[in-house]
Design a protein around this motif. Structure first.
Motif, short mmCIF file in Angstrom:
data_model
loop_
_atom_site.label_atom_id
_atom_site.label_comp_id
_atom_site.label_asym_id
_atom_site.label_seq_id
_atom_site.Cartn_x
_atom_site.Cartn_y
_atom_site.Cartn_z
N ALA A 1 4.79 4.02 -0.47
CA ALA A 1 3.95 3.49 -1.53
C ALA A 1 3.86 4.45 -2.72
CB ALA A 1 2.55 3.20 -1.01
N GLY A 2 4.60 5.56 -2.65
CA GLY A 2 4.61 6.50 -3.76
C GLY A 2 3.50 7.52 -3.74
N ASP A 3 2.78 7.64 -2.63
CA ASP A 3 1.67 8.59 -2.52
C ASP A 3 2.14 9.88 -1.86
OD1 ASP A 3 0.00 6.64 -3.55
OD2 ASP A 3 -0.62 5.94 -1.57
N LEU A 4 1.67 11.02 -2.38
CA LEU A 4 2.01 12.32 -1.80
C LEU A 4 1.10 12.61 -0.61
CD1 LEU A 4 3.71 14.92 -2.04
CD2 LEU A 4 1.86 15.87 -3.43
N GLU B 1 7.83 3.57 -5.98
CA GLU B 1 7.56 3.18 -4.59
C GLU B 1 8.65 2.25 -4.11
OE1 GLU B 1 4.15 0.45 -4.04
OE2 GLU B 1 3.90 0.56 -6.20
N ILE B 2 8.83 2.18 -2.81
CA ILE B 2 9.89 1.36 -2.24
C ILE B 2 9.36 0.26 -1.34
CG2 ILE B 2 11.61 3.19 -2.39
CD1 ILE B 2 11.16 3.76 0.57
N VAL B 3 8.06 0.24 -1.08
CA VAL B 3 7.46 -0.78 -0.22
C VAL B 3 7.43 -2.11 -0.96
CG1 VAL B 3 5.34 -1.50 0.92
CG2 VAL B 3 6.07 0.87 1.07
N SER B 4 7.81 -3.19 -0.28
CA SER B 4 7.74 -4.51 -0.87
C SER B 4 6.30 -4.95 -1.05
CB SER B 4 8.47 -5.52 0.02
OG SER B 4 8.20 -6.86 -0.40
N PRO B 5 5.98 -5.60 -2.17
CA PRO B 5 4.62 -6.13 -2.34
C PRO B 5 4.20 -7.09 -1.24
CG PRO B 5 5.81 -6.17 -4.42
CD PRO B 5 6.82 -5.82 -3.37
#
Length: 268
Positions: free
Chosen positions: A56-59, A94-98
């Motif tokens: 999800a792009g979170d560190l 982010e790489i997670v699909s919505p």
């Protein structure tokens, strides 16, 4: 706008713990609406492990403290340059699909009353963006901002029935309604700078993001009846408050714990 943050979380244990391990989502990512100038997370005596960026792009980072541990103070300090993007999350990697965010959790499971509110809110709406705005407005109207009226365990359905709550309840309820309207939605944690002009908000804040077609993720803050702007710092996300929690951890030992949180957000 340049905002500085000091966020302190103090844990005090009834009996010394043999060890404590925590997972931190305490460092914001730079994107089209915020640029991290400097940022650090510290805790005296703790060992910090390797960090990674999740889907999800979170560190995410880990922290371990060997016992006996009687108290821990996790301190976050940093500066972020922010700008308004009309609520649209731009430039966030982010790489997670919505589609992952179409699944409700225990906290965001809609009941009959919520489905009725959804139908009332989106009737005659002109497309998904209009539906999202109408749902956010419906939540703001249905749940009065009332500190202390709910607990961290309160679900969206319970908050709606009560008609009172805090930013967590607004976010959970909007997520539930959006999912029921077939719009992917997620919970966002962060910080909010206020001038003391009467906004119903806390410095440590939460809101929801709804995925709207080609526009992508758009933030909605029913507690303040607005979309996030330059006053907001986005920290992390998840399907609900538990998943998006800035600090999650486990400890080995007996007894309970007391928690004290202090957040100061200032404009530089």
């Amino acid at each position: 706008m340049r905002l500085s943050v000091r966020h302190s979380t103090l844990y005090q244990f009834d009996a010394p713990m043999r060890f404590v391990t925590q997972s931190h989502r305490l460092t914001p990512a730079s994107n089209g609406c915020q640029k991290v100038i400097d940022w650090q997370v510290s805790a005296e005596g703790a060992e910090f492990g390797a960090s990674f960026v999740d889907g999800a792009g979170d560190l995410i980072s880990t922290m371990t403290l060997q016992g006996p541990v009687e108290r821990i103070t996790v301190v976050v300090e940093g500066t972020v340059e922010t700008s308004s993007g009309d609520g649209i999350l731009r430039g966030h990697r982010e790489i997670v699909s919505p589609l992952v965010y179409l699944e409700a959790t225990h906290a965001t499971q809609p009941n009959r009353a919520m489905l009725d509110l959804r139908d009332l809110a989106v009737g005659g709406a002109d497309g998904p963006l209009d539906r999202a705005h109408r749902l956010a407005g419906a939540v703001a109207d249905a749940i009065a901002y009332t500190p202390g009226a709910t607990t961290p365990q309160t679900t969206a359905a319970e908050a709606l029935e009560l008609g009172q709550g805090v930013c967590q309840d607004h976010a959970h309820t909007l997520i539930a309604l959006a999912i029921a309207a077939e719009l992917p939605a997620r919970y966002v944690t962060g910080y909010l700078w206020t001038e003391g002009g009467g906004e119903t908000a806390e410095a440590s804040h939460a809101w929801a993001e709804i995925h709207v077609g080609r526009l992508g993720w758009i933030g909605f803050d029913p507690a303040n009846r607005c979309c996030p702007d330059e006053r907001y710092i986005r920290l992390g996300s998840g399907r609900d408050a538990r998943e998006a929690a800035p600090i999650r951890g486990v400890s080995r030992g007996g007894g309970g714990e007391a928690l004290d949180v202090s957040v100061v957000v200032a404009q530089q």
